[in-house]
Design a protein around this motif. Structure first.
Motif, PDB file in Angstrom:
ATOM      1  N   ASN A  53       0.898  -1.326  -0.079  1.00 39.97           N
ATOM      2  CA  ASN A  53       0.016   0.115   0.105  1.00 39.97           C
ATOM      3  C   ASN A  53       0.733   1.148   0.049  1.00 39.97           C
ATOM      4  O   ASN A  53       0.327   2.141  -0.385  1.00 39.97           O
ATOM      5  CB  ASN A  53      -0.858   0.035   1.061  1.00 39.97           C
ATOM      6  CG  ASN A  53      -2.097  -1.266   0.952  1.00 39.97           C
ATOM      7  OD1 ASN A  53      -2.731  -1.028   0.301  1.00 39.97           O
ATOM      8  ND2 ASN A  53      -1.903  -2.070   1.853  1.00 39.97           N
ATOM      9  N   VAL A  56       2.182   2.896  -4.177  1.00 43.29           N
ATOM     10  CA  VAL A  56       2.003   4.384  -4.871  1.00 43.29           C
ATOM     11  C   VAL A  56       3.234   4.989  -5.722  1.00 43.29           C
ATOM     12  O   VAL A  56       3.222   6.028  -6.077  1.00 43.29           O
ATOM     13  CB  VAL A  56       1.500   5.264  -4.052  1.00 43.29           C
ATOM     14  CG1 VAL A  56      -0.055   4.603  -3.228  1.00 43.29           C
ATOM     15  CG2 VAL A  56       2.304   5.619  -2.656  1.00 43.29           C
ATOM     16  N   ASN A  89       3.499   7.114  -8.841  1.00 43.03           N
ATOM     17  CA  ASN A  89       2.473   8.398  -8.960  1.00 43.03           C
ATOM     18  C   ASN A  89       3.509   9.389  -8.793  1.00 43.03           C
ATOM     19  O   ASN A  89       4.430   9.692  -7.998  1.00 43.03           O
ATOM     20  CB  ASN A  89       1.452   8.417  -7.945  1.00 43.03           C
ATOM     21  CG  ASN A  89       0.625   7.041  -8.104  1.00 43.03           C
ATOM     22  OD1 ASN A  89       0.172   6.758  -9.326  1.00 43.03           O
ATOM     23  ND2 ASN A  89       0.044   6.588  -7.077  1.00 43.03           N
TER      24      ASN A  89
END
Length: 75
Positions: free
Chosen positions: A57, A61, A64
C-alpha cells in the motif's frame, strides 16, 4: 524542509514522523523502519503485517508523480 521538493513529489499522509529528509533531486526520503513502526502503533499491526502493508500500500503508490525515496536499513 519541503521548500526544495519537486512539484509532483509524493507526500505520504500520516507519515511525517518517518521523513528523514529531502533528496538532492527534490523527493522526500522516508525511513522504512519508522514507517513500519507508525503502522504498528497506529493500526495495531504486528511487524510482519506492517511490512506487508507497507510493501503493497505504500510502495505501491511509488509510480505516481515524482515519487519518494524509501531509506531501508543496511542488509
Amino acid at each position: 524542509m519541503t521548500d526544495n521538493l519537486l512539484e509532483d513529489a509524493l507526500i505520504l499522509d500520516g507519515l511525517d514522523d518517518a521523513i528523514a529528509g529531502v533528496s538532492d533531486c527534490g523527493r522526500l526520503i522516508y525511513d522504512y523502519e519508522k514507517v513500519v513502526k507508525i503502522f504498528m502503533a497506529r493500526d495495531g499491526m504486528g511487524y510482519e503485517e506492517a511490512e506487508e502493508w507497507v510493501g503493497y500500500n505504500v510502495m505501491g503508490v511509488q509510480p505516481n508523480g515524482a515519487g519518494f525515496i524509501m531509506m531501508s536499513p543496511p542488509s
